[in-house]
Design an enzyme around this catalytic site. Sequence first.
Site, PDB file in Angstrom:
ATOM      1  N   ASP A  58     -39.160  20.818   9.828  1.00 62.09           N
ATOM      2  CA  ASP A  58     -39.546  21.298  11.165  1.00 62.09           C
ATOM      3  C   ASP A  58     -41.030  21.673  11.175  1.00 62.09           C
ATOM      4  O   ASP A  58     -41.669  21.710  10.126  1.00 62.09           O
ATOM      5  CB  ASP A  58     -38.690  22.505  11.589  1.00 62.09           C
ATOM      6  N   ASN A 124     -30.817  34.617  11.934  1.00 66.59           N
ATOM      7  CA  ASN A 124     -29.903  34.458  13.072  1.00 66.59           C
ATOM      8  C   ASN A 124     -28.961  33.271  12.869  1.00 66.59           C
ATOM      9  O   ASN A 124     -28.317  32.824  13.805  1.00 66.59           O
ATOM     10  CB  ASN A 124     -30.705  34.278  14.368  1.00 66.59           C
ATOM     11  N   HIS A 126     -29.868  30.228  12.039  1.00 63.32           N
ATOM     12  CA  HIS A 126     -30.411  28.906  12.390  1.00 63.32           C
ATOM     13  C   HIS A 126     -30.541  28.010  11.156  1.00 63.32           C
ATOM     14  O   HIS A 126     -30.613  28.485  10.018  1.00 63.32           O
ATOM     15  CB  HIS A 126     -31.749  29.017  13.150  1.00 63.32           C
ATOM     16  N   GLU A 131     -31.762  26.686  16.691  1.00 59.29           N
ATOM     17  CA  GLU A 131     -31.445  28.086  16.957  1.00 59.29           C
ATOM     18  C   GLU A 131     -29.997  28.233  17.439  1.00 59.29           C
ATOM     19  O   GLU A 131     -29.363  27.238  17.791  1.00 59.29           O
ATOM     20  CB  GLU A 131     -32.408  28.611  18.037  1.00 59.29           C
TER      21      GLU A 131
HETATM   22  P1  PGA Z   1     -36.973  32.163   4.763  1.00 59.09           P
HETATM   23  O1  PGA Z   1     -36.685  31.408   6.110  1.00 59.09           O
HETATM   24  O2  PGA Z   1     -36.655  31.223   3.643  1.00 59.09           O
HETATM   25  O3  PGA Z   1     -38.451  32.476   4.824  1.00 59.09           O
HETATM   26  O4  PGA Z   1     -36.120  33.391   4.732  1.00 59.09           O
HETATM   27  C1  PGA Z   1     -35.499  30.695   6.278  1.00 59.09           C
HETATM   28  C2  PGA Z   1     -35.361  30.277   7.709  1.00 59.09           C
HETATM   29  O5  PGA Z   1     -35.726  31.045   8.610  1.00 59.09           O
HETATM   30  O6  PGA Z   1     -34.850  29.182   7.952  1.00 59.09           O
END
Ligand code: PGA
Length: 227
Positions: A58, A124, A126, A131
């Site tokens: 992404d 959350n 995602h 999302e």
């Molecule tokens: P993080 O992010 O590895 O920095 O915790 C994961 C995400 O939000 O997909």
Amino acid sequence: MRVEVLPVEKWAGTVAAEFEDRLGPGLRLCLATGATPIPVYSLLASDALASSTVFLLDEFGGLPPGHPGRCETMLRSALLDRVPAREFHFPVVDATDLEIECRRYRDLIDDGGLDLAVLGLGMNGHLGLNEPGSGAQQPTRVVELTPETRDGARRYGANPPPNWGLAMGLVEILAAREVWLLVTGPTKAEVLDGVVNGPVTEQLPASLLRGHPNAVIWADEEAGSLM
Ligand code: PGA
């Protein structure tokens, strides 16, 4: 779905060794950025991706090229600068027509598909920038970011944080022959428990992995403490 819970001190080494075991000529990978995979990436041999094609999961919108908070910049500095891939593809959020760009990226992924998608878990639930509310049939597209995801972007140095991004769609991710979800740390324990033991729901996109024939969760004991 297979769930592996590993001691904190063994987590990165085990996942990196499993990852290197998968690598072979022509492998097509989707790789995530964020904090979680960095310890794994840092253990990979410098020629590990020499015959692989890497697709970035992404990208955040609205940040200038080269900004340290851009996912492309993060993946280059955490991995690809030291461990170059044979090919590296990423969504171009600066494209003038984002609809055409989403189609271009989707077609590139579909032309051979993905052998392995390596993902992180959002606070959350995602997957990438898919999302809560994202369905399994949603393709690569432009998305609006939730406050939790914007907070995450702030942690990566994007301040003010972006409010949109370009997400590889769940339809492309779930079509990968194998999907790995990497999850570490106590702050992810509650959301991970929901992913594994709660209802399968679009409100928690990572729970959709339970319908995938070859999904593996690689959690450390802190993230797995509530399951
Ligand atoms: P993080 O992010 O590895 O920095 O915790 C994961 C995400 O939000 O997909």
